[in-house]
Write a protein that holds these residues in place. Structure first.
Motif, short mmCIF file in Angstrom:
data_model
loop_
_atom_site.label_atom_id
_atom_site.label_comp_id
_atom_site.label_asym_id
_atom_site.label_seq_id
_atom_site.Cartn_x
_atom_site.Cartn_y
_atom_site.Cartn_z
N GLU A 11 0.82 -1.22 0.00
CA GLU A 11 0.00 0.00 0.00
C GLU A 11 0.84 1.27 0.00
OE1 GLU A 11 -3.67 2.07 2.49
OE2 GLU A 11 -2.86 0.15 3.16
N MET A 12 1.92 1.28 0.79
CA MET A 12 2.76 2.48 0.85
C MET A 12 3.43 2.74 -0.50
SD MET A 12 4.80 3.33 4.38
CE MET A 12 6.11 2.23 4.00
N ASN A 13 3.99 1.70 -1.11
CA ASN A 13 4.62 1.86 -2.43
C ASN A 13 3.61 2.29 -3.47
OD1 ASN A 13 7.04 0.97 -1.34
ND2 ASN A 13 6.86 -1.10 -2.16
N ARG A 14 2.44 1.67 -3.44
CA ARG A 14 1.37 1.97 -4.41
C ARG A 14 0.94 3.43 -4.29
NH1 ARG A 14 -1.79 -2.05 -2.94
NH2 ARG A 14 -3.10 -0.78 -1.60
N ASP A 15 0.73 3.89 -3.06
CA ASP A 15 0.28 5.26 -2.82
C ASP A 15 1.34 6.27 -3.24
OD1 ASP A 15 -1.60 7.23 -1.67
OD2 ASP A 15 -0.03 7.50 -0.17
N MET A 16 2.57 6.04 -2.82
CA MET A 16 3.65 6.98 -3.13
C MET A 16 3.88 7.08 -4.63
SD MET A 16 7.13 7.03 -4.17
CE MET A 16 7.56 5.32 -3.94
N LEU A 17 3.97 5.94 -5.28
CA LEU A 17 4.26 5.94 -6.72
C LEU A 17 3.10 6.50 -7.53
CD1 LEU A 17 6.50 5.32 -8.66
CD2 LEU A 17 5.77 2.93 -8.69
N SER A 18 1.88 6.14 -7.17
CA SER A 18 0.73 6.65 -7.93
C SER A 18 0.60 8.17 -7.78
CB SER A 18 -0.57 5.95 -7.53
OG SER A 18 -0.93 6.25 -6.21
N LEU A 80 9.08 -4.21 -11.68
CA LEU A 80 9.59 -3.55 -10.48
C LEU A 80 9.87 -4.62 -9.45
CD1 LEU A 80 7.08 -0.56 -10.15
CD2 LEU A 80 9.35 -0.54 -11.18
N THR A 81 11.09 -4.66 -8.96
CA THR A 81 11.43 -5.69 -7.98
C THR A 81 12.48 -5.21 -7.00
OG1 THR A 81 12.21 -7.96 -7.69
CG2 THR A 81 13.10 -6.76 -9.56
N ALA A 82 12.35 -5.67 -5.79
CA ALA A 82 13.35 -5.38 -4.75
C ALA A 82 14.50 -6.36 -4.83
CB ALA A 82 12.69 -5.44 -3.37
N GLU A 106 13.93 4.70 -7.99
CA GLU A 106 14.59 5.99 -8.22
C GLU A 106 13.73 6.69 -9.27
OE1 GLU A 106 18.50 7.40 -10.46
OE2 GLU A 106 18.92 5.96 -8.85
N PHE A 107 12.86 7.60 -8.83
CA PHE A 107 11.80 8.14 -9.67
C PHE A 107 12.27 8.76 -10.99
CE2 PHE A 107 8.06 10.93 -10.54
CZ PHE A 107 7.14 9.91 -10.70
N PRO A 108 13.31 9.60 -11.00
CA PRO A 108 13.74 10.17 -12.29
C PRO A 108 14.14 9.09 -13.30
CG PRO A 108 14.69 11.41 -10.48
CD PRO A 108 14.05 10.19 -9.87
N ARG A 109 14.82 8.05 -12.83
CA ARG A 109 15.22 6.96 -13.73
C ARG A 109 13.99 6.22 -14.26
NH1 ARG A 109 18.56 3.00 -10.58
NH2 ARG A 109 16.51 2.29 -9.91
N LEU A 110 13.02 5.96 -13.37
CA LEU A 110 11.80 5.28 -13.79
C LEU A 110 11.04 6.12 -14.82
CD1 LEU A 110 9.85 2.88 -13.58
CD2 LEU A 110 8.75 4.07 -11.67
N LEU A 111 10.96 7.42 -14.60
CA LEU A 111 10.29 8.31 -15.56
C LEU A 111 10.94 8.23 -16.94
CD1 LEU A 111 9.51 11.56 -13.53
CD2 LEU A 111 7.89 9.87 -14.39
#
Length: 123
Positions: A11-18, A80-82, A106-111
């Motif tokens: 939930e935390m990852n989903r919320d932050m990323l969305s 996406l994997t840890a 790493e959000f800029p890289r993912l973008l």
């Protein structure tokens, strides 16, 4: 507007990323497991962000199903994997993912990866 399906059970990852993706102008759909991800892919998102360690139906099998179905096979999938160990990227690409990224994201890289896949799909 580019539509992204985020398949993430945490939930935390989903919320932050969305939230971060929405702030960048993306339309984000959510799924909490692989079965829901496969079902929502029928809505034809422009790209799928697939957590590989999902409950019910893991991201590996969900990706195989999506790539085997002619209706969803052309949708780019970023794994996406840890689990960032040697060979994981190749394993993700082998099951049908178009790219791979590690968690924490790493959000800029993912973008950059999202933009590259969405751009190549539209040309």
């Amino acid at each position: 507007m580019v539509k992204i399906l985020l398949v993430e059970d945490n939930e935390m990852n989903r919320d932050m990323l969305s939230r971060r993706l929405k702030r960048k102008g993306y339309d984000v759909m959510l799924a909490v497991d692989g079965i829901e991800g496969v079902e929502k892919a029928a809505l034809q998102p422009d790209l799928i962000l697939m957590d590989m360690g999902l409950p019910v139906l893991d991201g590996w099998e969900a990706t195989r199903k999506l790539k085997a179905d002619p209706k969803t096979s052309q949708i780019p999938i970023i794994a996406l994997t840890a689990h960032a160990i040697a060979g994981d990227r190749e394993k993700c690409l082998k099951v049908g993912c178009d790219d791979y990224d590690t968690k924490p994201v790493e959000f800029p890289r993912l973008l950059e990866k999202i933009q590259a896949l969405v751009t190549s799909r539209s040309t």
